[in-house]
Design an enzyme around this catalytic site. Sequence first.
Site, PDB file in Angstrom:
ATOM      1  N   HIS A 173      -7.476  -4.101  -3.448  1.00 28.68           N
ATOM      2  CA  HIS A 173      -6.368  -3.481  -2.736  1.00 28.68           C
ATOM      3  C   HIS A 173      -6.170  -4.251  -1.426  1.00 28.68           C
ATOM      4  CE1 HIS A 173      -3.700  -0.047  -1.940  1.00 28.68           C
ATOM      5  NE2 HIS A 173      -4.038  -0.209  -0.673  1.00 28.68           N
ATOM      6  N   CYS A 225       0.850  -1.194   0.000  1.00 24.96           N
ATOM      7  CA  CYS A 225       0.000   0.000   0.000  1.00 24.96           C
ATOM      8  C   CYS A 225       0.889   1.249   0.000  1.00 24.96           C
ATOM      9  CB  CYS A 225      -0.933  -0.061   1.215  1.00 24.96           C
ATOM     10  SG  CYS A 225      -2.137   1.278   1.344  1.00 24.96           S
ATOM     11  N   ASP A 249      -8.876  -3.092  -7.467  1.00 23.28           N
ATOM     12  CA  ASP A 249      -8.437  -2.037  -6.552  1.00 23.28           C
ATOM     13  C   ASP A 249      -9.194  -0.747  -6.855  1.00 23.28           C
ATOM     14  OD1 ASP A 249      -6.973  -0.039  -5.140  1.00 23.28           O
ATOM     15  OD2 ASP A 249      -5.181  -1.302  -5.196  1.00 23.28           O
TER      16      ASP A 249
END
Length: 283
Positions: free
Chosen positions: A251, A170, A218
């Site tokens: 994600h 991330c 994502d």
Amino acid sequence: MVTLTRPDGTQPQDLHLTRRGAVASMFFAGYALAAVAADAKPVTTPDDGLIIEETFIPNGADKPLPAYVARPKGSGKHPCVIVVNEIFGVHAYIKDICRRFAKLGYVAVAPEFFYRSGVNLPALTDFKEILKVVGQASVDQVDGDVRATSAWLKAQKFAKGDKIGITGFCWGGAVVWRAAMVDPDIKAGVAWYGNLKPLIARAGELKAPVLGLYGALDQGIPQTDVQAMKAALAAAGKKGSDIHVYADAQHGFHADYRPSYNEADARDGWARLLGHFKANGVA
């Protein structure tokens, strides 16, 4: 955070804490409260056969950089991996990643990049407050902390200073891309779903090959950015760098403590990571 002092000043051995020592841990004991799933069954890697340490890395700041370190027991030198956290700082998931690497023969170090705020990030549940702290960590500051970490590794008798890789998740994924641009000690990087938009125009700056691992589902990183980065890598002639996209992944698909965890894709990505490191001399 633990501060050690002596009448004659801080000595190198003061900046080296074992988890089994009398000093309390510098890091949050559990998983990030803002993201952990109620029904999560995260991977837990035991520390048998490993040395687990907490240390301070000199970085030119008044207070040095705290870091969690996992490495194999015994003598000898080992390849190294810098593990870069998500926006939640160093918590149980990041520490377990370090132990996974150590079980494979690596020295793994996870710096606490947000320590200057004095806030215990994994304990926060308000994303606005978390992002406020994260926003205080400038690009130059973080990149400098990465360089300080690689310099520290090169000075350790148990580390192969010419075999340093970096991986991040991330927020940490973007750090990986930048580290491969600005830190000459980094030999290879693997970025898990890091923000690409500000980095596309800088693809030509890469000095070490980066493998990007991204999810097609994502919601924060559009596929247009992924395709733009792939095109930029090709245009810059960065043949050792590439991005693999998982069709069914969101994600955070590697984060085994979060609802977004995708076990199959996480396992495949980990295998690709190890292959990328091996192919580029970080093994």
